[in-house]
Design a protein around this motif. Structure first.
Motif, PDB file in Angstrom:
ATOM      1  N   ILE A 108      30.401  61.326  17.989  1.00  0.00           N
ATOM      2  CA  ILE A 108      29.085  61.364  18.624  1.00  0.00           C
ATOM      3  C   ILE A 108      28.806  60.093  19.408  1.00  0.00           C
ATOM      4  CG2 ILE A 108      28.090  62.947  16.946  1.00  0.00           C
ATOM      5  CD1 ILE A 108      26.739  60.537  15.609  1.00  0.00           C
ATOM      6  N   GLY A 109      29.502  59.011  19.097  1.00  0.00           N
ATOM      7  CA  GLY A 109      29.390  57.787  19.873  1.00  0.00           C
ATOM      8  C   GLY A 109      27.979  57.248  19.960  1.00  0.00           C
ATOM      9  N   LEU A 110      27.757  56.466  21.005  1.00  0.00           N
ATOM     10  CA  LEU A 110      26.460  55.873  21.265  1.00  0.00           C
ATOM     11  C   LEU A 110      25.458  56.968  21.629  1.00  0.00           C
ATOM     12  CD1 LEU A 110      24.835  53.180  21.957  1.00  0.00           C
ATOM     13  CD2 LEU A 110      25.606  53.563  24.291  1.00  0.00           C
ATOM     14  N   ARG A 111      24.238  56.881  21.057  1.00  0.00           N
ATOM     15  CA  ARG A 111      23.188  57.832  21.462  1.00  0.00           C
ATOM     16  C   ARG A 111      22.594  57.310  22.764  1.00  0.00           C
ATOM     17  NH1 ARG A 111      22.340  61.614  17.742  1.00  0.00           N
ATOM     18  NH2 ARG A 111      22.989  61.189  15.603  1.00  0.00           N
ATOM     19  N   ALA A 112      23.100  57.857  23.874  1.00  0.00           N
ATOM     20  CA  ALA A 112      22.800  57.303  25.191  1.00  0.00           C
ATOM     21  C   ALA A 112      21.651  58.012  25.893  1.00  0.00           C
ATOM     22  CB  ALA A 112      24.050  57.384  26.069  1.00  0.00           C
ATOM     23  N   SER A 113      20.877  58.814  25.168  1.00  0.00           N
ATOM     24  CA  SER A 113      19.864  59.623  25.834  1.00  0.00           C
ATOM     25  C   SER A 113      18.845  58.783  26.599  1.00  0.00           C
ATOM     26  CB  SER A 113      19.144  60.517  24.825  1.00  0.00           C
ATOM     27  OG  SER A 113      18.588  59.743  23.773  1.00  0.00           O
ATOM     28  N   SER A 114      18.419  57.652  26.040  1.00  0.00           N
ATOM     29  CA  SER A 114      17.436  56.835  26.754  1.00  0.00           C
ATOM     30  C   SER A 114      18.030  56.260  28.033  1.00  0.00           C
ATOM     31  CB  SER A 114      16.924  55.702  25.857  1.00  0.00           C
ATOM     32  OG  SER A 114      17.982  54.831  25.485  1.00  0.00           O
ATOM     33  N   ARG A 115      19.301  55.849  27.975  1.00  0.00           N
ATOM     34  CA  ARG A 115      19.960  55.316  29.172  1.00  0.00           C
ATOM     35  C   ARG A 115      20.102  56.403  30.233  1.00  0.00           C
ATOM     36  NH1 ARG A 115      19.968  51.146  32.200  1.00  0.00           N
ATOM     37  NH2 ARG A 115      21.898  50.789  33.343  1.00  0.00           N
ATOM     38  N   LEU A 116      20.379  57.622  29.820  1.00  0.00           N
ATOM     39  CA  LEU A 116      20.523  58.713  30.771  1.00  0.00           C
ATOM     40  C   LEU A 116      19.184  59.043  31.428  1.00  0.00           C
ATOM     41  CD1 LEU A 116      22.962  61.082  28.843  1.00  0.00           C
ATOM     42  CD2 LEU A 116      23.494  59.480  30.676  1.00  0.00           C
ATOM     43  N   ILE A 117      18.110  58.926  30.664  1.00  0.00           N
ATOM     44  CA  ILE A 117      16.786  59.146  31.250  1.00  0.00           C
ATOM     45  C   ILE A 117      16.490  58.065  32.290  1.00  0.00           C
ATOM     46  CG2 ILE A 117      14.309  59.155  30.785  1.00  0.00           C
ATOM     47  CD1 ILE A 117      14.992  60.371  28.033  1.00  0.00           C
ATOM     48  N   GLN A 118      16.768  56.809  31.947  1.00  0.00           N
ATOM     49  CA  GLN A 118      16.499  55.700  32.864  1.00  0.00           C
ATOM     50  C   GLN A 118      17.297  55.838  34.165  1.00  0.00           C
ATOM     51  OE1 GLN A 118      17.418  52.160  30.680  1.00  0.00           O
ATOM     52  NE2 GLN A 118      16.097  52.710  28.973  1.00  0.00           N
ATOM     53  N   THR A 119      18.554  56.234  34.046  1.00  0.00           N
ATOM     54  CA  THR A 119      19.441  56.254  35.212  1.00  0.00           C
ATOM     55  C   THR A 119      19.499  57.607  35.913  1.00  0.00           C
ATOM     56  OG1 THR A 119      21.366  56.829  33.869  1.00  0.00           O
ATOM     57  CG2 THR A 119      20.906  54.480  34.180  1.00  0.00           C
ATOM     58  N   ARG A 120      19.002  58.654  35.258  1.00  0.00           N
ATOM     59  CA  ARG A 120      19.120  60.007  35.790  1.00  0.00           C
ATOM     60  C   ARG A 120      20.582  60.359  36.071  1.00  0.00           C
ATOM     61  NH1 ARG A 120      15.329  56.300  36.936  1.00  0.00           N
ATOM     62  NH2 ARG A 120      15.087  56.598  39.188  1.00  0.00           N
ATOM     63  N   ALA A 121      21.455  59.848  35.224  1.00  0.00           N
ATOM     64  CA  ALA A 121      22.887  60.078  35.398  1.00  0.00           C
ATOM     65  C   ALA A 121      23.253  61.510  35.030  1.00  0.00           C
ATOM     66  CB  ALA A 121      23.679  59.095  34.546  1.00  0.00           C
ATOM     67  N   VAL A 122      24.352  61.976  35.607  1.00  0.00           N
ATOM     68  CA  VAL A 122      24.896  63.289  35.294  1.00  0.00           C
ATOM     69  C   VAL A 122      26.215  63.093  34.563  1.00  0.00           C
ATOM     70  CG1 VAL A 122      25.826  65.428  36.251  1.00  0.00           C
ATOM     71  CG2 VAL A 122      23.799  64.378  37.282  1.00  0.00           C
ATOM     72  N   VAL A 123      26.350  63.697  33.387  1.00  0.00           N
ATOM     73  CA  VAL A 123      27.577  63.616  32.591  1.00  0.00           C
ATOM     74  C   VAL A 123      28.162  65.021  32.518  1.00  0.00           C
ATOM     75  CG1 VAL A 123      28.585  62.991  30.369  1.00  0.00           C
ATOM     76  CG2 VAL A 123      26.584  61.740  31.227  1.00  0.00           C
TER      77      VAL A 123
END
Length: 225
Positions: A149-164
């Motif tokens: 599951i690694g790092l819970r990156a949800s907040s970073r994804l919200i900040q950056t609007r990144a697509v994974v």
């Protein structure tokens, strides 16, 4: 299936730059990562069969490319074939901090072949509107899926609007002739370099597999029968 193109070089190219590794690098980088001139692109497992090609394709798109590996010898090879910067994740005290210094504006494209701690470090450094292509998880291949599951990156994804986006090369199989032709053209023009690590004898298949899993292979790991 693909017909082996004997005019493109050694037949074993169909197992390396003119086969699945080449197609993975081509489509995952250009269709998922979509590098642009001036972008910063990070490639993990950069000295492997796929990563060495992915970085060169990003350079052809005009991007700045950073390669990550655990071998100084592999990183030297990456620099020889055009990578702009390299990082050894085994000797960097903090990979996330090292990436932050190299990528002050963030990472625009992350070509992830490893998962694990390298994935976590890069995710902390994503730029706004970053694109992340997940092509492998070799660093955590022996973990059961529930543990990965690694790092819970949800907040970073919200900040950056990144697509994974996860990547499977066979989703793009209908376009393989297009990719193979471009790979041939780049290779014949001297704009695409590749190396292979070949062991001889079928008895060495287990050793070749373990070398790959330990990151000891220099380029695409093959066995000559």
């Amino acid at each position: 299936m693909n017909k082996v193109d004997r005019d493109a070089g050694e037949p074993q190219a169909a197992l390396s730059w003119l086969g699945m590794p080449g197609l993975t690098a081509y489509f995952a980088m250009l269709e998922v990562g979509r590098p642009r001139p001036g972008d910063t692109v990070v490639v993990s497992a950069a000295g492997g069969g796929v990563g060495q090609l992915a970085g060169q394709i990003a350079k052809l798109a005009g991007s700045r490319v950073i390669g990550i590996s655990g071998s100084d010898e592999k990183l030297e090879w990456c620099r020889r074939i055009g990578f702009d910067e390299t990082l050894n994740y085994k000797t960097s005290p903090s990979l996330a901090e090292a990436l932050a210094r190299l990528c002050p504006e963030g990472v625009n494209v992350f070509f992830d072949g490893t998962g694990g701690a390298i994935h976590d470090a890069v995710m902390k450094n994503l730029a706004v509107a970053a694109r992340v292509a997940i092509v492998g998880r070799v660093a955590v291949a022996d973990n059961i899926p529930g543990d990965d599951i690694g790092l819970r990156a949800s907040s970073r994804l919200i900040q950056t609007r990144a697509v994974v986006q996860g990547f499977v090369v066979y989703d793009w199989w209908h376009r393989r002739e297009e990719a193979l032709q471009r790979l041939r053209n780049w290779r014949s023009a001297g704009r695409l370099q590749f190396r292979e690590d070949v062991l001889k004898g079928i008895e060495n298949v287990p050793d070749a597999f373990l070398r790959m899993m330990r990151g000891e292979n220099r380029g695409k790991q093959l066995v000559a029968l």
